[in-house]
Design an enzyme around this catalytic site. Structure first.
Site, PDB file in Angstrom:
ATOM      1  N   CYS A 205      57.323  42.822  69.329  1.00  0.00           N
ATOM      2  CA  CYS A 205      57.844  41.477  69.080  1.00  0.00           C
ATOM      3  C   CYS A 205      57.226  40.793  67.861  1.00  0.00           C
ATOM      4  CB  CYS A 205      57.697  40.604  70.323  1.00  0.00           C
ATOM      5  SG  CYS A 205      56.052  40.524  71.020  1.00  0.00           S
ATOM      6  N   ARG A 241      46.332  47.531  59.409  1.00  0.00           N
ATOM      7  CA  ARG A 241      47.158  48.563  60.032  1.00  0.00           C
ATOM      8  C   ARG A 241      46.917  48.616  61.541  1.00  0.00           C
ATOM      9  NH1 ARG A 241      45.244  53.229  57.766  1.00  0.00           N
ATOM     10  NH2 ARG A 241      46.014  52.494  55.742  1.00  0.00           N
ATOM     11  N   SER A 242      47.070  47.505  62.209  1.00  0.00           N
ATOM     12  CA  SER A 242      46.869  47.481  63.657  1.00  0.00           C
ATOM     13  C   SER A 242      48.075  48.091  64.357  1.00  0.00           C
ATOM     14  CB  SER A 242      46.669  46.046  64.149  1.00  0.00           C
ATOM     15  OG  SER A 242      47.884  45.326  64.062  1.00  0.00           O
ATOM     16  N   ASP A 264      44.379  49.356  54.994  1.00  0.00           N
ATOM     17  CA  ASP A 264      43.374  49.079  56.012  1.00  0.00           C
ATOM     18  C   ASP A 264      41.998  49.122  55.356  1.00  0.00           C
ATOM     19  OD1 ASP A 264      43.307  48.245  58.676  1.00  0.00           O
ATOM     20  OD2 ASP A 264      42.604  50.179  59.373  1.00  0.00           O
ATOM     21  N   ILE A 265      40.953  49.040  56.149  1.00  0.00           N
ATOM     22  CA  ILE A 265      39.603  48.914  55.596  1.00  0.00           C
ATOM     23  C   ILE A 265      39.257  50.061  54.658  1.00  0.00           C
ATOM     24  CG2 ILE A 265      37.151  48.873  56.185  1.00  0.00           C
ATOM     25  CD1 ILE A 265      37.891  47.456  58.770  1.00  0.00           C
ATOM     26  N   ALA A 320      48.208  36.608  60.576  1.00  0.00           N
ATOM     27  CA  ALA A 320      46.927  36.388  61.251  1.00  0.00           C
ATOM     28  C   ALA A 320      46.807  34.953  61.754  1.00  0.00           C
ATOM     29  CB  ALA A 320      45.778  36.699  60.298  1.00  0.00           C
TER      30      ALA A 320
END
Length: 410
Positions: A205, A241-242, A264-265, A320
């Site tokens: 979602c 990139r969760s 990402d990191i 975020a």
């Protein structure tokens, strides 16, 4: 001149209105007699913006979706069908999770959807509660508020949250994060009932909310092109990139034809044409500078995306809970379209997913069709050689008698 009139005249430059026996409009032509009001300070959103720059309110994007949901719920009620039930499972003390649960409940109530929050004291009991909800025919959608095991020491570690996501039944997963939907997403399979293709998959979602926001922004999606090609020629950068947002969103935009840099990191990947490529020579700056769409989702207060990297005409979406960009700075960049929050659209997509699950699996007509299909399949199965239990018993008894006779004869 009276004392009162003298005071009024001396105060006129300051626009202070003092009652007088004389007519103010007669004594001081052009003065309307209204009390002085200090000029309001210019709000941040009213500051002069660069030409074409715009701050977009996510609420205006969510509004038509929620209006449609209310309409669907009302149609169900008019037909004598109870509104869908969404069950939330909360087993942590994370303030953001509790706030999200509160927002979800309020939104569902406002839109006519039934919502039930089940608070679980011990995280160990979440799986049992989840399976109970899966098996409850009254429940049409389930949302688990994470993180759960990611916050406390556990035997399974953070991986237990992933296990719980896969435990949610695909018939109730409003978040679209179970293995069934994730697997279909990464393979660009859009229906759960191939090859019939009558039941669309549920999409994550939050990632879906970003897609709907981009669809509402001119120049992001080309509606004249067929599905899966509407973002051809677009370059997108997603920072973070969760599994909740960054990864599925990259796949979704790539499935729509875009080139997507996933940052990402410690790594950068490029999603292109449904394939994943490791980028060795790219940096976050080079990716952002190439992109006409930038999406930030870094969950730390200290992170700021350098505004100098953002090009003219870029669409910037902040996913975020912290502001990952300097709003004042990027709105001074010509043509920038900035969306500071996506929460309202995310809740609308959550409700939309619930309605899709309801019509896919839980609507009385759908359940009747499934039962009818089961009966039809049973009728089409080849009949066994025996007709009933009595025939089986007779056959077994006859076989035993014949065996005994043969044994005695020997």
């Amino acid at each position: 001149m009276s004392f009162c009139d003298a005071i009024m005249q001396s105060c006129l430059p300051y626009r202070i209105a003092i009652e007088s026996p004389s007519s103010i409009s007669t004594l001081y032509p052009g003065y309307d007699g209204r009390p002085y009001q200090r000029e309001p300070k210019m709000a941040a959103e009213e500051k002069a913006l660069a030409p074409g720059a715009r701050k977009i309110d996510a609420g205006s994007i969510a509004k038509p979706f929620r209006e449609n949901i209310r309409k669907q719920v009302q149609e169900l009620k008019d037909a004598g069908i109870e509104a869908p039930l969404l069950v939330g499972l909360l087993a942590n003390t994370d303030p953001a999770a509790r706030k999200y649960a509160e927002w979800t409940g309020k939104a569902c109530t406002n839109d006519g959807i039934r919502y039930e929050l089940r608070t679980i004291d011990d995280p160990i009991d979440v799986e049992a509660a989840l399976r109970d909800a899966n098996d409850d025919p009254r429940v049409h959608g389930i949302i688990v508020y994470y993180p759960i095991f990611g916050q406390v020491e556990s035997f399974s570690g953070e991986g237990q949250d992933d296990y719980l996501r896969d435990t949610v039944s695909y018939k109730c997963d409003v978040e679209g994060l179970c293995h069934e939907y994730r697997s279909n997403l990464y393979r660009n399979i859009r229906y759960v009932d191939f090859p019939t293709n009558t039941k669309k998959c549920v999409l994550p979602c939050t990632a879906l909310s970003v897609v709907k926001i981009l669809e509402s922004v001119p120049s992001c999606y080309d509606e004249t092109k067929p599905i899966s090609r509407r973002m051809e020629g677009k370059t997108v950068t997603i920072i973070n990139r969760s599994e909740i947002v960054g990864r599925p969103l990259a796949a979704m935009l790539s499935n729509d034809g875009a080139d997507v840099y996933s940052i990402d990191i410690d790594s950068i990947y490029l999603f292109r044409g449904g394939r994943l490529h490791k980028c060795e020579g790219e940096t976050p700056e080079s990716c952002v500078r190439k992109s006409s769409i930038v999406i930030t989702g870094v969950p730390t207060k200290s992170y700021r995306l350098p505004s100098a990297w953002i090009q003219k005409g870029t669409t910037v979406v902040n996913v975020a809970s912290f502001k990952n960009v300097d709003e004042d700075e990027i709105l001074q960049i010509e043509g920038v379209q900035y969306v500071p929050m996506v929460g309202k659209v995310t809740v609308a997509m959550l409700e939309r997913n619930l309605m899709r699950l309801f019509y896919n699996f839980h609507h009385p007509d759908r359940r009747f069709e499934e039962r009818k299909k089961t009966v039809t399949l049973d009728a089409q199965r080849p009949a066994p050689w025996y007709g009933n239990a009595l025939q089986v018993y007779t056959a077994v008894a006859a076989t035993a008698i014949i065996a005994m006779l043969l044994t005695n004869r020997q």
